[in-house]
Design a protein around this motif. Sequence first.
Motif, PDB file in Angstrom:
ATOM      1  N   ALA A 197      30.743  63.804  57.142  1.00 49.97           N
ATOM      2  CA  ALA A 197      30.595  62.754  58.150  1.00 49.97           C
ATOM      3  C   ALA A 197      30.915  63.290  59.545  1.00 49.97           C
ATOM      4  CB  ALA A 197      31.500  61.575  57.816  1.00 49.97           C
ATOM      5  N   PHE A 198      31.935  64.122  59.634  1.00 49.97           N
ATOM      6  CA  PHE A 198      32.295  64.709  60.930  1.00 49.97           C
ATOM      7  C   PHE A 198      31.189  65.630  61.432  1.00 49.97           C
ATOM      8  CE2 PHE A 198      34.195  68.295  63.278  1.00 49.97           C
ATOM      9  CZ  PHE A 198      34.666  67.599  64.389  1.00 49.97           C
ATOM     10  N   GLY A 199      30.639  66.457  60.538  1.00 48.92           N
ATOM     11  CA  GLY A 199      29.549  67.343  60.927  1.00 48.92           C
ATOM     12  C   GLY A 199      28.333  66.583  61.419  1.00 48.92           C
ATOM     13  N   GLU A 200      28.036  65.473  60.759  1.00 48.56           N
ATOM     14  CA  GLU A 200      26.900  64.645  61.171  1.00 48.56           C
ATOM     15  C   GLU A 200      27.150  64.022  62.541  1.00 48.56           C
ATOM     16  OE1 GLU A 200      24.297  60.822  59.488  1.00 48.56           O
ATOM     17  OE2 GLU A 200      25.882  61.732  58.259  1.00 48.56           O
ATOM     18  N   SER A 201      28.372  63.579  62.789  1.00 48.67           N
ATOM     19  CA  SER A 201      28.705  62.986  64.089  1.00 48.67           C
ATOM     20  C   SER A 201      28.596  64.017  65.210  1.00 48.67           C
ATOM     21  CB  SER A 201      30.130  62.416  64.053  1.00 48.67           C
ATOM     22  OG  SER A 201      30.244  61.395  63.084  1.00 48.67           O
ATOM     23  N   VAL A 202      29.061  65.235  64.929  1.00 51.92           N
ATOM     24  CA  VAL A 202      28.967  66.300  65.935  1.00 51.92           C
ATOM     25  C   VAL A 202      27.508  66.614  66.243  1.00 51.92           C
ATOM     26  CG1 VAL A 202      29.419  68.744  66.382  1.00 51.92           C
ATOM     27  CG2 VAL A 202      31.207  67.316  65.392  1.00 51.92           C
ATOM     28  N   THR A 203      26.682  66.659  65.209  1.00 45.96           N
ATOM     29  CA  THR A 203      25.253  66.940  65.403  1.00 45.96           C
ATOM     30  C   THR A 203      24.594  65.889  66.282  1.00 45.96           C
ATOM     31  OG1 THR A 203      25.128  68.029  63.242  1.00 45.96           O
ATOM     32  CG2 THR A 203      23.059  67.300  64.230  1.00 45.96           C
ATOM     33  N   HIS A 204      24.894  64.609  66.016  1.00 44.23           N
ATOM     34  CA  HIS A 204      24.339  63.525  66.834  1.00 44.23           C
ATOM     35  C   HIS A 204      24.812  63.642  68.280  1.00 44.23           C
ATOM     36  CE1 HIS A 204      22.263  61.505  63.703  1.00 44.23           C
ATOM     37  NE2 HIS A 204      23.343  61.101  63.040  1.00 44.23           N
ATOM     38  N   PHE A 205      26.075  63.964  68.470  1.00 45.96           N
ATOM     39  CA  PHE A 205      26.614  64.083  69.822  1.00 45.96           C
ATOM     40  C   PHE A 205      25.931  65.217  70.579  1.00 45.96           C
ATOM     41  CE2 PHE A 205      29.534  66.008  72.848  1.00 45.96           C
ATOM     42  CZ  PHE A 205      29.884  64.919  73.632  1.00 45.96           C
ATOM     43  N   VAL A 206      25.797  66.369  69.922  1.00 43.01           N
ATOM     44  CA  VAL A 206      25.169  67.523  70.570  1.00 43.01           C
ATOM     45  C   VAL A 206      23.719  67.223  70.933  1.00 43.01           C
ATOM     46  CG1 VAL A 206      24.426  69.908  70.211  1.00 43.01           C
ATOM     47  CG2 VAL A 206      26.716  69.202  69.512  1.00 43.01           C
ATOM     48  N   ASN A 207      23.016  66.520  70.063  1.00 44.79           N
ATOM     49  CA  ASN A 207      21.620  66.163  70.355  1.00 44.79           C
ATOM     50  C   ASN A 207      21.525  65.200  71.539  1.00 44.79           C
ATOM     51  OD1 ASN A 207      20.632  67.759  68.281  1.00 44.79           O
ATOM     52  ND2 ASN A 207      20.657  66.098  66.786  1.00 44.79           N
ATOM     53  N   ASP A 208      22.431  64.221  71.594  1.00 41.93           N
ATOM     54  CA  ASP A 208      22.384  63.228  72.664  1.00 41.93           C
ATOM     55  C   ASP A 208      22.817  63.807  74.010  1.00 41.93           C
ATOM     56  OD1 ASP A 208      21.506  61.323  70.911  1.00 41.93           O
ATOM     57  OD2 ASP A 208      23.488  60.452  70.548  1.00 41.93           O
ATOM     58  N   VAL A 209      23.818  64.698  73.972  1.00 43.82           N
ATOM     59  CA  VAL A 209      24.389  65.231  75.218  1.00 43.82           C
ATOM     60  C   VAL A 209      24.046  66.713  75.346  1.00 43.82           C
ATOM     61  CG1 VAL A 209      26.463  65.140  76.670  1.00 43.82           C
ATOM     62  CG2 VAL A 209      26.266  63.608  74.737  1.00 43.82           C
ATOM     63  N   SER A 210      22.859  67.086  74.945  1.00 43.95           N
ATOM     64  CA  SER A 210      22.461  68.506  74.963  1.00 43.95           C
ATOM     65  C   SER A 210      22.492  69.088  76.376  1.00 43.95           C
ATOM     66  CB  SER A 210      21.059  68.663  74.380  1.00 43.95           C
ATOM     67  OG  SER A 210      20.118  67.864  75.090  1.00 43.95           O
ATOM     68  N   PHE A 211      22.338  68.231  77.391  1.00 43.77           N
ATOM     69  CA  PHE A 211      22.343  68.713  78.774  1.00 43.77           C
ATOM     70  C   PHE A 211      23.738  69.148  79.232  1.00 43.77           C
ATOM     71  CE2 PHE A 211      22.904  64.136  78.713  1.00 43.77           C
ATOM     72  CZ  PHE A 211      24.011  63.938  79.505  1.00 43.77           C
ATOM     73  N   GLY A 212      24.772  68.797  78.456  1.00 41.21           N
ATOM     74  CA  GLY A 212      26.125  69.171  78.858  1.00 41.21           C
ATOM     75  C   GLY A 212      26.832  70.016  77.831  1.00 41.21           C
ATOM     76  N   VAL A 213      26.079  70.587  76.890  1.00 41.53           N
ATOM     77  CA  VAL A 213      26.683  71.339  75.791  1.00 41.53           C
ATOM     78  C   VAL A 213      26.050  72.723  75.689  1.00 41.53           C
ATOM     79  CG1 VAL A 213      27.009  71.434  73.287  1.00 41.53           C
ATOM     80  CG2 VAL A 213      27.217  69.245  74.484  1.00 41.53           C
ATOM     81  N   GLY A 214      26.888  73.746  75.576  1.00 41.70           N
ATOM     82  CA  GLY A 214      26.420  75.068  75.168  1.00 41.70           C
ATOM     83  C   GLY A 214      25.683  75.890  76.204  1.00 41.70           C
ATOM     84  N   ARG A 215      25.953  75.673  77.473  1.00 43.43           N
ATOM     85  CA  ARG A 215      25.238  76.462  78.482  1.00 43.43           C
ATOM     86  C   ARG A 215      25.580  77.951  78.372  1.00 43.43           C
ATOM     87  NH1 ARG A 215      26.270  77.080  84.716  1.00 43.43           N
ATOM     88  NH2 ARG A 215      24.325  78.052  85.365  1.00 43.43           N
ATOM     89  N   ILE A 216      26.780  78.273  77.942  1.00 45.13           N
ATOM     90  CA  ILE A 216      27.190  79.672  77.818  1.00 45.13           C
ATOM     91  C   ILE A 216      26.274  80.435  76.879  1.00 45.13           C
ATOM     92  CG2 ILE A 216      28.997  81.152  76.839  1.00 45.13           C
ATOM     93  CD1 ILE A 216      31.057  79.375  78.085  1.00 45.13           C
ATOM     94  N   TRP A 217      25.786  79.736  75.833  1.00 45.19           N
ATOM     95  CA  TRP A 217      24.965  80.429  74.831  1.00 45.19           C
ATOM     96  C   TRP A 217      23.472  80.213  75.020  1.00 45.19           C
ATOM     97  CZ3 TRP A 217      29.214  77.404  73.377  1.00 45.19           C
ATOM     98  CH2 TRP A 217      30.354  78.152  73.060  1.00 45.19           C
ATOM     99  N   GLN A 218      23.093  79.371  75.989  1.00 41.96           N
ATOM    100  CA  GLN A 218      21.676  79.091  76.183  1.00 41.96           C
ATOM    101  C   GLN A 218      21.068  80.025  77.226  1.00 41.96           C
ATOM    102  OE1 GLN A 218      20.999  74.948  76.950  1.00 41.96           O
ATOM    103  NE2 GLN A 218      22.148  74.270  75.155  1.00 41.96           N
ATOM    104  N   LYS A 219      19.808  80.351  77.030  1.00 41.05           N
ATOM    105  CA  LYS A 219      19.076  81.225  77.946  1.00 41.05           C
ATOM    106  C   LYS A 219      17.997  80.420  78.666  1.00 41.05           C
ATOM    107  CE  LYS A 219      21.338  84.850  76.601  1.00 41.05           C
ATOM    108  NZ  LYS A 219      22.321  85.476  77.487  1.00 41.05           N
ATOM    109  N   GLY A 220      18.407  79.421  79.415  1.00 41.29           N
ATOM    110  CA  GLY A 220      17.438  78.576  80.091  1.00 41.29           C
ATOM    111  C   GLY A 220      16.844  77.568  79.137  1.00 41.29           C
TER     112      GLY A 220
END
Length: 269
Positions: A197-220
Amino acid sequence: MFPLIETAIGFVAVMLTLSLLVKSLTSLIKDHFDFYTDNVRYEVNRFFRDTTGKTLEALRADPAMVKRLPFLETIDWHRVGDEFFKKQQVEWMLTRLGYVDESKYLEDRLAAHLGRVRYAFDTRMKTLSLASGLALCLALDINAARIWHTLYTNSQLRTFFASEVATQALLAANQTPPQPDATKKPTEADLRQARAAFGESVTHFVNDVSFGVGRIWQKGGGDPPLDPIDTLPEFLVEFLGAAFTGLLVSVGAPYWNDLLNSLSSMRKK
């Protein structure tokens, strides 16, 4: 003024959702390690050492003592809670062990030990919540400053987060979770279900707030497009932003819930 209020509502909704994730992670860790039972065991042993000169664990490890008093072997720490510190319970055990506490302050001593149990547990949970918030935000690179900036500059995102996401966050925060049985240790199946359940909640959060998550690992890429991090100062700014976000969400869900309710009421006026 209205865009600013919508931005604040959307931002607080994100912080509330993230705080609920941190709360779930803290509960998951607590259920794995059973911190409260550890504190009870420590204070019980401390009381018996101060009273009899031996800890309860030492008495249980004495074969002769266990043979004479079988109840020592049947103590299940996972089922021991605050009720262990009742005066009648302790007096009965001391009498069976051959010790008599002539102190007039036995009840006060037990209350002091119980207070230490609760204080140690509350302190540990606050520390765990802070560590969980920092770990989650640093691991996912969740940057509150970038979330605010994107919401303020993107009217479509701002409207969505100020309405639908804020409503979902308030509903989730106001739900009363079922009270677990304090005498029952979670089974592996329960823990596995909680992890899923926690993993599913994290996945939903990351999808919804993708603009504020993981810039360090993203290449544009992304929506809106993200610039890759090419320099050390940019990396440090992103790292500090994630660490600051971890501190913000560790304040606790009730604070963000109250603030979101207040902002939502202001928006309706």
